[in-house]
Design a protein around this motif. Structure first.
Motif: not given
Ligand SMILES: [Zn+2]
Length: 235
Positions: A201, A204, A225
């Motif tokens: 992702c 993050c 996510c």
């Molecule tokens: Zn994420």
């Protein structure tokens, strides 16, 4: 679901700009306030130094008055000492007192000079502080004008973006997805979506399980996510 994702990406682009304009609109008054607060503090410092100067001047005046009184007393004693009518013992007594008065005058004059020196230093400081403030006055006006111009421009831009946003958000996205997106926008500092690159992702930078990546590739559902909850899309 590809249409929803596509629409959300369009919305995200607008919201990113709205987020920027809104942070600018919250930053501008704070900048102005900080600048004006700095000015007020400097005015306050000048007022404080001026009060100090006035106190010193009052002290100088007091010493001058005292010295004047003592000099009058000295002249009176000198006249009396010069009179023919006094004897040697009285003359000695007069001379003793005259010496004592002279010492007091001289010490008062030293104190007075010391205070005059201090007053001059403070006077110079105040003059410098005032000159600095005055020389900056045109900058202050320009700064204020600039903030006003930037604020007006940002407000116009915001209105434009919001109109565009209203058009987009009514554009075939389900209320459920709009809600999900809007909540994420608030909790994720204006970035509700994130591209997935090599199963990572990009919101993050946490790897997601392979099965989720596969579900995203299939394109039949919205995939979030598991770590930051952002809505994932293919890069
Ligand atoms: Zn994420």
């Amino acid at each position: 679901m590809q249409d929803t994702l596509h629409a959300l990406l369009g919305l995200q682009e607008i919201d990113r700009q709205i987020f920027q304009v809104e942070s600018e609109l919250s930053r501008l008054p704070k900048e102005l306030e900080a600048r004006m607060g700095g000015l007020a503090q400097r005015e306050h410092n000048i007022a404080e130094r001026t009060a100090e100067l006035n106190k010193l001047r009052a002290g100088i005046k007091e010493i001058e008055d005292m010295a004047t009184g003592l000099r009058q007393r000295q002249r009176k004693l000198e006249n009396e000492a010069a009179s023919q009518k006094i004897d040697a013992a009285m003359l000695a007594s007069y001379q003793h007192e005259i010496r004592s008065v002279k010492r007091t005058v001289s010490s008062a004059e030293d104190d007075g000079l010391e205070l005059v020196g201090q007053a001059e230093t403070i006077e110079n400081e105040i003059a410098e502080m005032r000159a600095a403030l005055e020389s900056e006055a045109p900058d202050q006006v320009a700064f204020r004008d600039n903030v006003a111009t930037e604020t007006t421009a940002a407000q116009a831009k915001l209105a434009e973006l919001q109109a565009e946003r209203a058009k987009l958000s009514s554009d075939g996205i389900s209320p459920e997805h709009i809600r999900m997106y809007t909540d994420l926008l608030a909790t994720r500092e204006g970035e509700a979506l994130a591209p997935l690159v090599d199963q990572v992702c990009q919101g993050c930078y946490v790897s997601i399980p392979k099965n989720l990546a596969v579900r995203l590739l299939r394109g039949n559902e919205i995939v979030q996510c598991p770590s930051c909850n952002r809505i994932l899309h293919r890069a």
